[in-house]
Enzyme design. Structure first.
Site, short mmCIF file in Angstrom:
data_model
loop_
_atom_site.label_atom_id
_atom_site.label_comp_id
_atom_site.label_asym_id
_atom_site.label_seq_id
_atom_site.Cartn_x
_atom_site.Cartn_y
_atom_site.Cartn_z
N GLY A 27 30.23 29.70 28.03
CA GLY A 27 31.63 29.86 28.45
C GLY A 27 31.81 31.20 29.16
O GLY A 27 32.35 31.26 30.28
N HIS A 28 31.32 32.27 28.52
CA HIS A 28 31.40 33.60 29.15
C HIS A 28 30.61 33.61 30.46
O HIS A 28 31.07 34.16 31.47
CB HIS A 28 30.79 34.67 28.24
CG HIS A 28 31.44 34.80 26.89
ND1 HIS A 28 30.81 34.45 25.73
CD2 HIS A 28 32.66 35.29 26.53
CE1 HIS A 28 31.61 34.70 24.70
NE2 HIS A 28 32.74 35.21 25.16
P1 AMP Z 1 35.98 36.28 23.91
O1 AMP Z 1 34.65 36.95 23.97
O2 AMP Z 1 36.06 35.17 22.92
O3 AMP Z 1 37.13 37.26 23.84
O4 AMP Z 1 36.15 35.55 25.32
C1 AMP Z 1 36.06 36.25 26.53
C2 AMP Z 1 36.52 35.36 27.65
O5 AMP Z 1 35.72 34.20 27.70
C3 AMP Z 1 37.97 34.89 27.46
O6 AMP Z 1 38.63 34.90 28.72
C4 AMP Z 1 37.78 33.50 26.94
O7 AMP Z 1 38.87 32.65 27.24
C5 AMP Z 1 36.55 33.06 27.70
N1 AMP Z 1 35.90 31.95 26.99
C6 AMP Z 1 35.55 31.89 25.69
N2 AMP Z 1 35.03 30.70 25.38
C7 AMP Z 1 35.07 29.96 26.52
C8 AMP Z 1 34.69 28.62 26.86
N3 AMP Z 1 34.16 27.79 25.97
N4 AMP Z 1 34.87 28.22 28.13
C9 AMP Z 1 35.41 29.05 29.06
N5 AMP Z 1 35.79 30.30 28.80
C10 AMP Z 1 35.63 30.75 27.55
#
Ligand code: AMP
Length: 278
Positions: free
Chosen positions: A33-34
């Site tokens: 995702g990241h």
């Molecule tokens: P986090 O590390 O969880 O704060 O996420 C960092 C960024 O990655 C944020 O903009 C999240 O929305 C994005 N993100 C997390 N998981 C996913 C995913 N499965 N698909 C797309 N973007 C994601």
């Protein structure tokens, strides 16, 4: 790929970057995702900055800050082949030194859904994102649709504070069985991991009802609840069928809408959503 920690190094490196600069803020423990956000930023920008910071102020006192997964070496191994220019790993001490007292708060759009369940969460998010924006000064910043309300809140903040930054929201990346990728998925036991597919199944069932013509929002919420209740390990915190922009609950779906939910699988709190296009 340069890796910097202090603000001073960050400012020095920022001056060397070619614009447009794309920025991907993360809390680390990176997954596809990241990486999808980083790839998109690489396509659209001359330089890419990724931040890795587990932001303590967005966690509630009963939440998982202490055990949130961290593995910087692994994160850097995943980022290196993507040719990221700069990775910034700020410290809590430098972001929130003793005596820290300045906060960014966005109002209406932070109130429902995640904001209602996690008091103070978005104040932490908007404060850290604006601090990161101030240091990185990107032309574009990349966020995931996975955190739909966060994206809406950041869009609002960027508009309201006149940040000259384009907010790019990228599609949710899922495992083969539909589970939305999340750093928190590592908390799931094998049985829970299996049960966790119920979120996407519930969203899809409601989406199918919508595609078959259902426009009554309460009936769409009922479809999601019914699927979720079929999974004994799932404990529903909320299901929502809301206006895409305001995130207010709907009676009837007319324009763009967001189906979303927060569900505990055992002790792990998962969120997911699907957008309904008119
Ligand atoms: P986090 O590390 O969880 O704060 O996420 C960092 C960024 O990655 C944020 O903009 C999240 O929305 C994005 N993100 C997390 N998981 C996913 C995913 N499965 N698909 C797309 N973007 C994601």
């Amino acid at each position: 790929m340069k890796v910097v920690t202090s603000l001073q190094e960050m400012f020095a490196e920022r001056r060397m970057l070619t614009e447009p600069v794309g920025f991907v803020p993360t809390m680390g423990y990176l997954h596809e995702g990241h990486l999808s956000l980083v790839r998109r930023a690489k396509q659209e920008c001359r330089s890419v900055v990724v931040s890795i910071f587990v932001n303590p102020t967005q966690f509630g006192p009963q939440e998982d800050l202490a055990r949130y997964p961290r593995d910087l070496e692994r994160d850097l191994r995943l980022l290196a082949p993507l040719e990221v220019d700069l990775v910034w790993t700020p410290t809590v001490d430098e972001m929130y030194p003793p005596g820290y007292q300045t906060w960014v708060t966005v109002e209406e759009v932070t109130r429902p859904l995640e904001g209602a369940m996690r008091p103070g969460h978005f104040r932490g998010v908007t404060t850290i994102v604006s601090k990161l924006f101030n240091a990185v000064q990107p032309q574009r910043a990349y966020f995931g649709q996975k955190d739909a309300q966060q994206a809406a809140v950041i869009r609002q903040m960027t508009r309201d504070l006149n940040y000259p930054i384009e907010i790019v929201v990228c599609p949710t990346v899922r495992e083969a069985d539909g589970l939305a990728m999340s750093s928190r998925n590592v908390y799931l036991s094998p049985t829970e991991r299996q049960a966790a597919t119920v979120l996407y199944r519930a969203l899809r069932a409601a989406e199918q009802a919508y595609q078959a013509g259902e426009r009554n929002a309460e009936r769409l919420r009922a479809v999601m609840r019914q699927v979720l209740e079929s999974e004994p390990l799932a404990r529903v915190q909320y299901v929502s069928c809301a206006d895409f922009d305001t995130l207010q609950e709907l009676d009837e779906v007319r324009g763009k809408a967001l189906l979303s939910m927060a569900v505990f699988i055992g002790n792990t709190r998962l969120i997911d959503n699907i957008v309904l296009e008119p």
